[in-house]
Every structure is written in C-alpha cells, then in structure tokens.
Write a protein that holds these residues in place. Structure first.
Motif, PDB file in Angstrom:
ATOM      1  N   TYR A  92      19.268  27.323   2.695  1.00 29.25           N
ATOM      2  CA  TYR A  92      18.981  27.051   1.284  1.00 29.25           C
ATOM      3  C   TYR A  92      18.655  28.332   0.511  1.00 29.25           C
ATOM      4  O   TYR A  92      19.222  28.589  -0.552  1.00 29.25           O
ATOM      5  CB  TYR A  92      17.815  26.066   1.163  1.00 29.25           C
ATOM      6  CG  TYR A  92      17.484  25.714  -0.275  1.00 29.25           C
ATOM      7  CD1 TYR A  92      18.227  24.762  -0.966  1.00 29.25           C
ATOM      8  CD2 TYR A  92      16.453  26.353  -0.946  1.00 29.25           C
ATOM      9  CE1 TYR A  92      17.950  24.449  -2.284  1.00 29.25           C
ATOM     10  CE2 TYR A  92      16.164  26.051  -2.270  1.00 29.25           C
ATOM     11  CZ  TYR A  92      16.909  25.098  -2.927  1.00 29.25           C
ATOM     12  OH  TYR A  92      16.630  24.814  -4.248  1.00 29.25           O
ATOM     13  N   VAL A  95      21.366  31.018  -0.446  1.00 25.77           N
ATOM     14  CA  VAL A  95      22.330  30.772  -1.527  1.00 25.77           C
ATOM     15  C   VAL A  95      22.011  31.559  -2.795  1.00 25.77           C
ATOM     16  O   VAL A  95      22.888  32.246  -3.332  1.00 25.77           O
ATOM     17  CB  VAL A  95      22.460  29.267  -1.805  1.00 25.77           C
ATOM     18  CG1 VAL A  95      23.294  29.010  -3.060  1.00 25.77           C
ATOM     19  CG2 VAL A  95      23.101  28.576  -0.606  1.00 25.77           C
ATOM     20  N   ALA A 288      23.916  23.301  -1.585  1.00 29.52           N
ATOM     21  CA  ALA A 288      22.526  23.729  -1.499  1.00 29.52           C
ATOM     22  C   ALA A 288      21.608  22.846  -2.333  1.00 29.52           C
ATOM     23  O   ALA A 288      20.468  22.581  -1.943  1.00 29.52           O
ATOM     24  CB  ALA A 288      22.400  25.183  -1.944  1.00 29.52           C
ATOM     25  N   VAL A 413      26.469  23.432   2.533  1.00 29.05           N
ATOM     26  CA  VAL A 413      26.241  24.573   1.676  1.00 29.05           C
ATOM     27  C   VAL A 413      27.532  25.346   1.442  1.00 29.05           C
ATOM     28  O   VAL A 413      27.736  25.989   0.431  1.00 29.05           O
ATOM     29  CB  VAL A 413      25.185  25.516   2.313  1.00 29.05           C
ATOM     30  CG1 VAL A 413      24.928  26.712   1.437  1.00 29.05           C
ATOM     31  CG2 VAL A 413      23.879  24.753   2.542  1.00 29.05           C
TER      32      VAL A 413
END
Length: 419
Positions: A92, A95, A288, A413
């Motif tokens: 996460y 990103v 994400a 993601v």
C-alpha cells in the motif's frame, strides 16, 4: 471443470509477462548504466537468472494453495496475521512513493518533446495522477484486456527499438566496463528489482488454469524466457548503441529509436510512454485504494483514516504529491520502492520454505530466499524504509489488538483484471 478454470498456458504466460513488464523499462537502462556503466549488463543478467527461482517459487505456492490472496495469504498461513499485515502495508505505502518514480520516467520523454525541464515533468505528473485519481473517484476502470493490450504495446515498442538500433551497436562502448567499480553492479541490481516486480502474480493466477499442475510450470517457463530475452536485449542494445550517453539519458528508448529510425520518433515514444504510465498508475491507484480500505476493515489500518475506498484513494494522491516534492532523485526514490517490493519477496519466499513440502520446490524456494535477501541488503539504507513500514504494521496490530490478516491480493495493486 469450473467456468473460471479455462486459462490456457499461452494466456497465463501473457498475463504473467504483462504483470512483470512495466513502465520502468523506459528508463531503467539509463538508471542502471548510471550506477554501473556497461557492467550494468551483469546486473540485468543476474536479475534475469534470479527471477527464475522466484517465479517458480510463487508458481509452486499457487499450484499447491490456489488462492487469490497471493503473498498475504501465504504470510498468514506461515507466520500469522501480523506478518500478513506487514505485506499489505508494504504494497500500500509503496504506491504513493512509486507514482512519482513511474511518472518521472515518463516525464523525461515529455520534456524531451516539449522542453521545459523540471516544470514540464511536474506538469506531466500532475496531469497523469490527477486523471488516475478522477477515474477511480468516479469508478471508471480500465479493463484487464486493456491492461494486457498496453503490455503488448510496450512489448512491441521494445522489439521495434531493439531491431532499429541494433545496426548502430558498437562493442567499443563496453569500455571502460566498470567505471564505478564492481560494487556498482550491486547498486544497479537493487534498482532493477523495479522491473522484475510482479512474479507473485503467478500464485494468484494458478487457480484459473485448466490443469494447474501441468500448466503453471509451462506458463512460468515461457514468461521467464520472454521477459528475460526482452530485458536483456533492450539493455544490451542500449549500452552498445548509446554508449556513455546512456547514463545521462532521460528517454533512452526515444534516443535509441532516433538513432535507428530518425524522424518524429520522440513524439511517438512520448505518447506511448504517457498512455502506458496512465494505465499503470490508474491500475495502481485502483488496486491500492481497495487494498487500503480492506486493510482498514480488517483492523490492519486505522479505519477512521482509511476506512473507505475514496478516503484511501485521496490519501494515496496526497502521499504521491508529497513524495514528488521531496528532494529525492529518481535513483533514491526507486530504491525506496524496490526495497518494499524486495521485503515482500523475502517474506513470500520465507513462507514458501515453511509451506512447501521437502523436495525440489523447497530447494528452489531456498535459492530464491537467499537471492532476495541479498537484494534487500544491496538495496542499502533505503531498505530501512521498508523495515519501518513493516514494523509499523506489526506495531499497529499489537496496539489495536483486533487486526485480522488481509486476504486482499497484492496483485490488485498492479492491475485491475475485471472487464
């Protein structure tokens, strides 16, 4: 046979290649050459060789434990919810750091056409991330087929570039081979992890094959071979045709095409770079934002801050803007992101050592574990960032006392695969 279990070997290999090939390749040859000179070719070769056991390890995990949760699922099975949360955090928070790097690669192509230097690059960044944010805010999604088409477009561009520039290759450009010493190879290898991130997608795809035990190994071998040939071909031609100029290039593919074809190729490569990057950033933002909301729902992130997809998305945008304003060059920023990816691979291969039965697959997993552990060490001080993120996840889990392991696939993601 279930309706969804009809992925052929060719389709699986294509999806795996698409997950690994990324926009980073439009500038990675230059960054690697800056770190190691012509010896960066050794770093490319090392990463290609090491990617084989890594890809095989995730394919083996997927064949034995078919599940869409990817590394998070395997980390939970092997080590528990706190380590699984650390995997989610690493994906996460990579990103917003990675968006400026990905767009920064493209910014060099845009500024090469329009001029304006840093100002044009920032404008390109705001335009791309702003468009990706708006698309996700209003629920506009790029289908998996479009994402695959973008990967095919990148592959075509790479092949055309290699063929066009090959006649201009000069072996004299291999000297001096190690202008920054042999240690430069390690620095280049740490950077190149960016271009090889995505092999964990093999584990999430395994349940979709018609015959996983037979088809996963075949698709894996094909994908590793295609990616390896493309990467090594582009890197080799870049070094041989551009020579010392490669290290300072902001748009190496455009430079290669200009040498080979001439004409308005810089405009073409800039347009292709923008489209590819927008597709990639849109996919990263989409995945994400969902990952952040899912982690919050399961207690792995603060629900008040990350509790909805739009909140998660907005925080990603704000984080990306902050990141692009930090006084970091592309080299350092890329190392911060690749450190996060590499730590995820360390956890994933460690999980494989506990989950896979004794035999050849576990031996391969051991080789992959040692390899990615070495890459994390080569990452240098930026690797500490990934350790801080993972530590933050574990600490939050311990303090909150209510976190549950996330089953959200890290691969979300990378790409939105639903049509």
């Amino acid at each position: 046979m279930s309706p969804r279990s009809n992925l052929s070997v060719a389709q699986g290999a294509a999806l795996s290649v698409g997950a690994v090939l990324g926009t980073g390749l439009i500038s990675l040859p230059a960054l690697a050459a800056e770190a190691a000179g012509p010896a960066s070719l050794v770093a490319w070769l090392v990463l290609i060789v090491l990617s084989a056991p890594l890809a095989w390890t995730f394919a083996a995990l997927g064949a034995r434990y078919p599940d869409g949760g990817g590394v998070s699922t395997y980390a939970q099975m092997a080590f528990g919810r706190r380590v699984a949360a650390a995997v989610g955090w690493c994906f996460y928070f990579a990103v917003p750091l990675g968006a400026p790097v990905a767009v920064g690669f493209t910014g060099g192509y845009v500024s090469g056409v329009l001029g304006g230097g840093r100002f044009t690059e920032l404008a390109a960044f705001l335009a791309i991330v702003g468009t990706a944010y708006a698309m996700n805010w209003f629920g506009l999604r790029v289908s998996g087929r479009v994402q695959l088409a973008l990967s095919i477009c990148l592959t075509t561009l790479l092949v055309v570039t290699v063929v066009a520039a090959l006649p201009h290759a000069d072996l004299a450009n291999l000297t001096p081979f190690t202008p920054h010493g042999w240690t430069g190879i390690g620095a280049a290898a740490a950077l190149l992890v960016w271009g090889f991130a995505g092999w964990e997608a093999l584990s999430s795809l395994s349940g979709e094959y018609r015959n996983p035990r037979r088809d996963v190994p075949r698709a894996t071998l094909i994908a590793v071979a295609v990616v390896g040939v493309l990467y090594l071909a582009v890197a080799t031609v870049s070094v041989l045709a551009l020579g010392p100029a490669l290290a300072g290039s902001r748009a190496p593919l455009a430079d290669l095409l200009a040498i080979g074809l001439g004409g308005p190729v810089r405009i073409v490569t800039a347009i292709v770079a923008v489209v590819l990057t927008l597709g990639a950033v849109n996919a990263y933002f989409a995945g994400a934002s969902r990952l952040g909301a899912a982690l919050a729902a399961e207690g792995a992130l603060p629900a008040r801050v990350f509790g909805t997809q739009r909140r998660s998305l907005t925080l990603i945008l704000l984080g990306s803007i902050v990141a692009v304003l930090l006084p970091l060059d592309l080299h350092t920023a890329a190392l911060l992101v690749t450190g996060c990816f590499t730590l995820v691979y360390v956890i994933g291969t460690a999980a494989a050592l506990r989950l896979l039965p004794a035999g050849g697959s576990r031996v391969v997993a051991g080789i992959a574990f040692v390899a990615v552990g070495g890459l994390l060490w080569l990452n240098g001080w930026p690797a500490l960032f990934s350790l801080v993120i993972a530590g933050g996840a574990v600490l939050h889990q311990a303090v909150s006392g209510r976190g549950r392991a996330s089953s959200v696939s890290p691969e979300t993601v990378r790409e939105e695969s639903s049509a």
